[in-house]
Enzyme design. Sequence first.
Site, PDB file in Angstrom:
ATOM      1  N   HIS A 241     -40.042 -56.399  14.595  1.00 47.24           N
ATOM      2  CA  HIS A 241     -38.575 -55.675  14.508  1.00 47.24           C
ATOM      3  C   HIS A 241     -37.728 -56.776  15.416  1.00 47.24           C
ATOM      4  O   HIS A 241     -37.862 -56.786  16.548  1.00 47.24           O
ATOM      5  CB  HIS A 241     -38.597 -54.399  15.079  1.00 47.24           C
ATOM      6  CG  HIS A 241     -37.552 -53.595  14.458  1.00 47.24           C
ATOM      7  ND1 HIS A 241     -36.059 -53.724  14.832  1.00 47.24           N
ATOM      8  CD2 HIS A 241     -37.425 -52.933  13.259  1.00 47.24           C
ATOM      9  CE1 HIS A 241     -35.513 -53.090  14.184  1.00 47.24           C
ATOM     10  NE2 HIS A 241     -36.015 -52.390  13.235  1.00 47.24           N
TER      11      HIS A 241
ATOM     12  N   GLY B 170     -38.421 -59.642   8.830  1.00 47.31           N
ATOM     13  CA  GLY B 170     -37.648 -59.445   7.569  1.00 47.31           C
ATOM     14  C   GLY B 170     -36.341 -60.134   7.709  1.00 47.31           C
ATOM     15  O   GLY B 170     -36.056 -61.158   7.165  1.00 47.31           O
TER      16      GLY B 170
ATOM     17  N   ARG C 127     -38.310 -46.049   1.374  1.00 46.19           N
ATOM     18  CA  ARG C 127     -37.697 -44.995   2.375  1.00 46.19           C
ATOM     19  C   ARG C 127     -37.425 -43.663   1.470  1.00 46.19           C
ATOM     20  O   ARG C 127     -37.589 -43.744   0.241  1.00 46.19           O
ATOM     21  CB  ARG C 127     -36.267 -45.553   2.994  1.00 46.19           C
ATOM     22  CG  ARG C 127     -36.395 -46.671   3.764  1.00 46.19           C
ATOM     23  CD  ARG C 127     -35.073 -47.105   4.380  1.00 46.19           C
ATOM     24  NE  ARG C 127     -34.743 -46.014   5.213  1.00 46.19           N
ATOM     25  CZ  ARG C 127     -34.735 -46.253   6.686  1.00 46.19           C
ATOM     26  NH1 ARG C 127     -34.786 -47.265   7.222  1.00 46.19           N
ATOM     27  NH2 ARG C 127     -34.278 -45.086   7.684  1.00 46.19           N
TER      28      ARG C 127
ATOM     29  N   HIS D   2     -40.859 -51.467   2.971  1.00 50.14           N
ATOM     30  CA  HIS D   2     -40.573 -49.994   3.518  1.00 50.14           C
ATOM     31  C   HIS D   2     -40.127 -49.041   2.273  1.00 50.14           C
ATOM     32  O   HIS D   2     -38.888 -49.559   1.828  1.00 50.14           O
ATOM     33  CB  HIS D   2     -39.744 -50.167   4.402  1.00 50.14           C
ATOM     34  CG  HIS D   2     -39.465 -48.905   5.307  1.00 50.14           C
ATOM     35  ND1 HIS D   2     -38.765 -48.875   6.712  1.00 50.14           N
ATOM     36  CD2 HIS D   2     -39.794 -47.430   5.037  1.00 50.14           C
ATOM     37  CE1 HIS D   2     -38.588 -47.602   6.856  1.00 50.14           C
ATOM     38  NE2 HIS D   2     -39.332 -46.782   5.945  1.00 50.14           N
TER      39      HIS D   2
ATOM     40  N   THR E 157     -34.777 -49.025  11.047  1.00 46.76           N
ATOM     41  CA  THR E 157     -36.058 -48.134  11.959  1.00 46.76           C
ATOM     42  C   THR E 157     -35.485 -48.269  13.399  1.00 46.76           C
ATOM     43  O   THR E 157     -35.446 -49.657  13.965  1.00 46.76           O
ATOM     44  CB  THR E 157     -37.276 -48.864  11.756  1.00 46.76           C
ATOM     45  OG1 THR E 157     -37.666 -49.097  10.532  1.00 46.76           O
ATOM     46  CG2 THR E 157     -38.377 -47.756  12.455  1.00 46.76           C
TER      47      THR E 157
ATOM     48  N   ASP F 276     -37.559 -56.321   2.093  1.00 53.77           N
ATOM     49  CA  ASP F 276     -36.615 -55.154   1.783  1.00 53.77           C
ATOM     50  C   ASP F 276     -35.248 -55.468   1.556  1.00 53.77           C
ATOM     51  O   ASP F 276     -34.748 -55.072   0.737  1.00 53.77           O
ATOM     52  CB  ASP F 276     -36.388 -54.286   3.115  1.00 53.77           C
ATOM     53  CG  ASP F 276     -37.797 -53.302   3.343  1.00 53.77           C
ATOM     54  OD1 ASP F 276     -38.753 -53.540   2.530  1.00 53.77           O
ATOM     55  OD2 ASP F 276     -37.995 -52.780   4.192  1.00 53.77           O
ATOM     56  N   HIS F 277     -34.723 -56.630   2.284  1.00 54.69           N
ATOM     57  CA  HIS F 277     -33.395 -57.065   2.285  1.00 54.69           C
ATOM     58  C   HIS F 277     -33.070 -57.537   0.835  1.00 54.69           C
ATOM     59  O   HIS F 277     -31.832 -57.515   0.364  1.00 54.69           O
ATOM     60  CB  HIS F 277     -32.989 -58.147   3.257  1.00 54.69           C
ATOM     61  CG  HIS F 277     -32.597 -57.237   4.433  1.00 54.69           C
ATOM     62  ND1 HIS F 277     -32.455 -56.143   4.756  1.00 54.69           N
ATOM     63  CD2 HIS F 277     -32.352 -58.090   5.656  1.00 54.69           C
ATOM     64  CE1 HIS F 277     -32.527 -55.887   5.956  1.00 54.69           C
ATOM     65  NE2 HIS F 277     -32.119 -56.947   6.537  1.00 54.69           N
TER      66      HIS F 277
ATOM     67  N   ARG G 263     -33.134 -46.567  -0.554  1.00 60.19           N
ATOM     68  CA  ARG G 263     -31.949 -47.574  -0.281  1.00 60.19           C
ATOM     69  C   ARG G 263     -32.088 -48.802  -0.764  1.00 60.19           C
ATOM     70  O   ARG G 263     -31.469 -49.736  -1.142  1.00 60.19           O
ATOM     71  CB  ARG G 263     -31.305 -47.522   1.014  1.00 60.19           C
ATOM     72  CG  ARG G 263     -32.191 -48.088   2.025  1.00 60.19           C
ATOM     73  CD  ARG G 263     -31.579 -47.885   3.536  1.00 60.19           C
ATOM     74  NE  ARG G 263     -31.262 -46.730   4.001  1.00 60.19           N
ATOM     75  CZ  ARG G 263     -31.116 -46.485   5.225  1.00 60.19           C
ATOM     76  NH1 ARG G 263     -30.947 -47.492   6.065  1.00 60.19           N
ATOM     77  NH2 ARG G 263     -30.987 -45.280   5.905  1.00 60.19           N
ATOM     78  N   HIS G 264     -33.421 -49.215  -0.527  1.00 63.95           N
ATOM     79  CA  HIS G 264     -33.653 -50.809  -1.184  1.00 63.95           C
ATOM     80  C   HIS G 264     -34.879 -50.678  -1.924  1.00 63.95           C
ATOM     81  O   HIS G 264     -34.889 -50.840  -3.301  1.00 63.95           O
ATOM     82  CB  HIS G 264     -33.966 -51.727   0.003  1.00 63.95           C
ATOM     83  CG  HIS G 264     -34.484 -51.144   1.299  1.00 63.95           C
ATOM     84  ND1 HIS G 264     -35.632 -50.870   1.434  1.00 63.95           N
ATOM     85  CD2 HIS G 264     -34.139 -51.111   2.626  1.00 63.95           C
ATOM     86  CE1 HIS G 264     -35.917 -50.371   2.398  1.00 63.95           C
ATOM     87  NE2 HIS G 264     -35.002 -50.405   3.530  1.00 63.95           N
TER      88      HIS G 264
ATOM     89  N   GLU H 278     -48.563 -51.462  15.636  1.00 62.21           N
ATOM     90  CA  GLU H 278     -47.327 -52.458  15.427  1.00 62.21           C
ATOM     91  C   GLU H 278     -46.307 -52.313  17.008  1.00 62.21           C
ATOM     92  O   GLU H 278     -45.775 -51.379  16.706  1.00 62.21           O
ATOM     93  CB  GLU H 278     -46.674 -52.567  14.477  1.00 62.21           C
ATOM     94  CG  GLU H 278     -45.605 -53.624  14.267  1.00 62.21           C
ATOM     95  CD  GLU H 278     -45.085 -53.801  12.868  1.00 62.21           C
ATOM     96  OE1 GLU H 278     -45.479 -53.414  11.835  1.00 62.21           O
ATOM     97  OE2 GLU H 278     -43.807 -54.396  12.781  1.00 62.21           O
TER      98      GLU H 278
ATOM     99  N   GLU I 276     -44.589 -49.889   4.820  1.00 62.76           N
ATOM    100  CA  GLU I 276     -44.282 -49.001   5.783  1.00 62.76           C
ATOM    101  C   GLU I 276     -43.590 -47.811   5.299  1.00 62.76           C
ATOM    102  O   GLU I 276     -43.031 -47.950   4.313  1.00 62.76           O
ATOM    103  CB  GLU I 276     -43.020 -49.879   6.504  1.00 62.76           C
ATOM    104  CG  GLU I 276     -43.441 -51.180   7.116  1.00 62.76           C
ATOM    105  CD  GLU I 276     -42.109 -51.736   7.662  1.00 62.76           C
ATOM    106  OE1 GLU I 276     -40.949 -51.418   7.433  1.00 62.76           O
ATOM    107  OE2 GLU I 276     -42.544 -52.940   8.142  1.00 62.76           O
TER     108      GLU I 276
ATOM    109  N   ASN J 212     -41.129 -59.225   5.286  1.00 57.31           N
ATOM    110  CA  ASN J 212     -40.398 -58.075   4.879  1.00 57.31           C
ATOM    111  C   ASN J 212     -39.472 -58.250   3.685  1.00 57.31           C
ATOM    112  O   ASN J 212     -38.391 -59.182   4.323  1.00 57.31           O
ATOM    113  CB  ASN J 212     -40.223 -57.205   6.217  1.00 57.31           C
ATOM    114  CG  ASN J 212     -39.315 -56.059   5.785  1.00 57.31           C
ATOM    115  OD1 ASN J 212     -38.761 -55.968   4.731  1.00 57.31           O
ATOM    116  ND2 ASN J 212     -39.893 -54.805   6.226  1.00 57.31           N
TER     117      ASN J 212
END
Length: 251
Positions: A201, A223, A45, A43, A101, A9-10, A49-50, A151, A70, A7
């Site tokens: 997660h 992630g 969103r 993801h 999440t 996203d970061h 935000r990312h 998942e 996602e 992941n």
Amino acid sequence: MRQLGVNIDHVATIRQARRTTEPDPVWAAVEAELGGADQITVHLRGDRRHIQDRDLHVLKQTVNVRLNLECSLESEMLAIACQVRPDQVCLVPEKREEVTTEGGLDIVGQQNRVARAVSQLNDHGIEVSLFIDPSHVQIDASKAVGAQAVELHTGTYANAFMTMKSSVGSRAGHSAAAELLVLRNAALHTLDCNLRLNAGHGLTYQNVQPVAAIPGMEELNIGHSIVARAIFCGLRQAVADMKALIRSAAT
Ligand code: PXP
């Protein structure tokens, strides 16, 4: 064979901190692939935000492994997914104020809505995974709405594991072991329902192996821990380290 979904996203979170063009999550996807990622996970969103819409479109054109999107059940997200056609969509709950999440998607309480989303995505050739708490009723409902995979949310296990590491005494250890048992039971039920078994997660280099060793586990999406390590050793190496842990746990 366990698959690692990375992941990224970061990476986009850092870019968005300055609303600039770097670091580019598309570059991160390339590095993750070179490190052995079997899948790139992002993801999108509602608040962007990312990950941005542009990222998703470029990733679809450039990623050579599987692309896993996602997103929430909102009609805007389903329309984007159907347009971009990633290999898999993982439907997740989304709250505006949350940092990440927080819990699994409640399938039981909104079976018709989820069933409609699953068939819309399947009609566009997209496999659907549902991010759920590791409970039998949610797994049964996931089967009933026609999903291909679930998942299992590993956050409670991950929190119990962290508590165990930071406290003295065996009580916390029992709690991590108990949460692992919950995951193992949910995994058995998932396979009995003929659903593909994924998890994710809060997984880290320290807690991933017991989850990777669960029989029938197909895909782990990770992630934060990988990107955190990448700051010090680079993303390619961080992914390779995680892949090696998963591989050795599964044999
Ligand atoms: N799986 C799902 C469904 C998620 O929402 C997230 C967080 O975006 C992850 C996996 C990855 O979690 P983490 O960043 O804690 O590894």
